[in-house]
Write an enzyme that holds these catalytic residues in place. Structure first.
Site, short mmCIF file in Angstrom:
data_model
loop_
_atom_site.label_atom_id
_atom_site.label_comp_id
_atom_site.label_asym_id
_atom_site.label_seq_id
_atom_site.Cartn_x
_atom_site.Cartn_y
_atom_site.Cartn_z
N TYR A 8 31.46 36.11 46.88
CA TYR A 8 31.72 34.67 46.96
C TYR A 8 30.58 33.88 47.57
O TYR A 8 30.36 32.72 47.23
CB TYR A 8 33.06 34.39 47.68
CG TYR A 8 34.21 34.53 46.71
CD1 TYR A 8 34.67 33.43 46.01
CD2 TYR A 8 34.76 35.77 46.44
CE1 TYR A 8 35.67 33.54 45.07
CE2 TYR A 8 35.78 35.91 45.50
CZ TYR A 8 36.23 34.79 44.83
OH TYR A 8 37.22 34.91 43.88
N GLU A 44 43.32 37.74 45.38
CA GLU A 44 42.76 38.89 44.65
C GLU A 44 43.00 40.18 45.42
O GLU A 44 43.29 41.21 44.82
CB GLU A 44 41.25 38.66 44.38
CG GLU A 44 41.07 37.63 43.26
CD GLU A 44 39.74 36.88 43.28
OE1 GLU A 44 38.75 37.40 43.83
OE2 GLU A 44 39.69 35.76 42.72
C1 HEM Z 1 35.55 29.55 44.20
C2 HEM Z 1 34.78 30.24 43.39
C3 HEM Z 1 35.09 30.53 41.95
C4 HEM Z 1 35.70 29.77 41.00
C5 HEM Z 1 36.24 28.36 41.14
C6 HEM Z 1 35.74 30.56 39.78
C7 HEM Z 1 36.28 30.15 38.59
C8 HEM Z 1 36.43 30.92 37.47
C9 HEM Z 1 37.10 30.52 36.25
C10 HEM Z 1 37.77 29.17 36.01
C11 HEM Z 1 37.05 31.55 35.39
C12 HEM Z 1 37.63 31.62 33.98
C13 HEM Z 1 39.01 32.25 34.03
C14 HEM Z 1 39.65 32.32 32.66
O1 HEM Z 1 40.29 31.36 32.28
O2 HEM Z 1 39.50 33.36 32.00
C15 HEM Z 1 36.32 32.61 36.05
C16 HEM Z 1 36.02 33.81 35.47
C17 HEM Z 1 35.15 34.71 36.03
N1 HEM Z 1 34.60 34.66 37.29
FE1 HEM Z 1 34.89 33.24 38.67
N2 HEM Z 1 35.14 31.77 40.01
C18 HEM Z 1 34.73 31.79 41.32
C19 HEM Z 1 34.10 32.82 41.96
C20 HEM Z 1 33.62 33.94 41.33
C21 HEM Z 1 32.86 34.96 41.96
C22 HEM Z 1 32.50 35.05 43.44
C23 HEM Z 1 32.52 35.85 41.01
C24 HEM Z 1 31.68 37.07 41.23
C25 HEM Z 1 30.68 37.41 40.48
C26 HEM Z 1 33.11 35.40 39.76
C27 HEM Z 1 33.03 36.04 38.56
C28 HEM Z 1 33.78 35.73 37.45
C29 HEM Z 1 33.81 36.53 36.24
C30 HEM Z 1 33.03 37.82 36.02
C31 HEM Z 1 34.67 35.90 35.35
C32 HEM Z 1 34.98 36.30 33.91
C33 HEM Z 1 33.95 35.61 33.05
C34 HEM Z 1 33.84 36.13 31.65
O3 HEM Z 1 34.86 36.47 31.05
O4 HEM Z 1 32.68 36.17 31.19
N3 HEM Z 1 33.76 34.23 40.00
N4 HEM Z 1 35.96 32.20 37.32
#
Ligand code: HEM
Length: 261
Positions: free
Chosen positions: A211, A253
């Protein structure tokens, strides 16, 4: 929970002596029980083992079971043997030496609680940025991924890079950030978004320590794209607000990882 002896929320008792096993050298540890709040671990140190001075982010207690050692806590030396109880506040430097084979139970207490609110001033500042995020959100999140992938290329493995190319993942992130900016004082309204994202994060093995990397990249991207509008005050508010959202995700999580284990 993998690798623990007992199951959370289920009554359990044992005789600690039956669990003690000393390695020839070094430390053997067994997690007796771990739940959302605490972790209880039996440590068995072979005679002569030393643990160098370090600190822990969580409060902890040590209860000596058998053997003899020296626990140094905040510079004070405490003889650790059967029946000794020690409370170690978070961040207190401590070190240990086993003079004989030594067994003790270490309890790490509650994880830091999720902050329930941010200051009214922060809420006002964050809400004032919502219209900008609506307009420039995707520019910001595209820039954010650019910065993150440049500084941490290894993280690309967790992402679907087609969704980066066609902009759909930056769009999803921009939507989430915009929703957060408009509902920062009403996290209940974000529940379904938080659930969806947290489950996706667990599927893609997102870890708590990631994060800060995302936070730094996001704040830098806001500065790059918003320019002069991103005053020190606005940036400080977003830093605080991001921390709150990160804690909400990390906590949820953690629960999902535990259920799935
Ligand atoms: C407050 C911080 C964060 C927010 C607001 C956020 C938001 C999101 C959102 C909206 C999605 C799409 C979900 C969906 O509808 O499938 C997502 C997917 C994802 N997030 Fe985050 N995220 C955060 C932090 C992180 C962190 C720390 C990581 C670490 C690397 C991360 C990695 C990912 C990954 C790998 C996906 C899937 C993307 C894909 O399918 O290519 N996120 N996140």
């Amino acid at each position: 929970m993998a690798n623990t002896i007992a199951t959370p929320n289920t009554a359990y008792n044992t005789h600690l002596q039956d669990l003690i096993e000393y390695p020839e050298k070094g430390i053997l540890s067994k997690v007796i029980l771990k739940d959302e709040n605490c972790q209880y671990t039996l440590f068995c140190l072979a005679k002569g083992t030393e643990i160098e001075e370090h600190t822990s982010a969580r409060n902890a207690t040590v209860v000596g079971i058998e053997g003899a050692g020296k626990l140094t806590l905040n510079g004070e030396e405490i003889a650790l043997n059967s029946g000794v109880f020690v409370f170690m506040p978070a961040q207190a430097p401590h070190a240990l030496k086993a003079d004989e084979n030594l067994a003790f139970v270490l309890t790490l207490s509650e994880q830091s609680q999720v902050k329930k609110y941010v200051s009214p001033q922060t809420i006002e500042l964050i809400k004032s940025t919502a219209p900008l995020l609506k307009k420039q959100g995707q520019e910001i999140t595209k820039r954010m991924y650019e910065i993150m992938f440049e500084n941490h290329p290894e993280v690309k493995e967790q992402f679907n890079m087609n969704d980066q190319k066609d902009g759909s993942q930056p769009a999803r992130l921009a939507n989430a950030i915009y929703s957060y900016a408009t509902h920062i004082d009403d996290l209940e309204a974000l529940k379904s978004m938080i659930e969806k994202v947290a489950h996706r994060h667990v599927q893609t093995h997102v870890q708590p320590e990631q994060y800060s990397m995302v936070g730094e990249s996001l704040l830098q991207a806001m500065k790059d794209i918003l320019g002069e509008v991103a005053t020190d005050e606005v940036m400080a508010a977003w830093k605080e607000a991001y921390q709150l959202l990160a804690e909400v995700f990390i906590k949820r999580e953690h629960q999902i990882y535990e259920q799935d284990a």
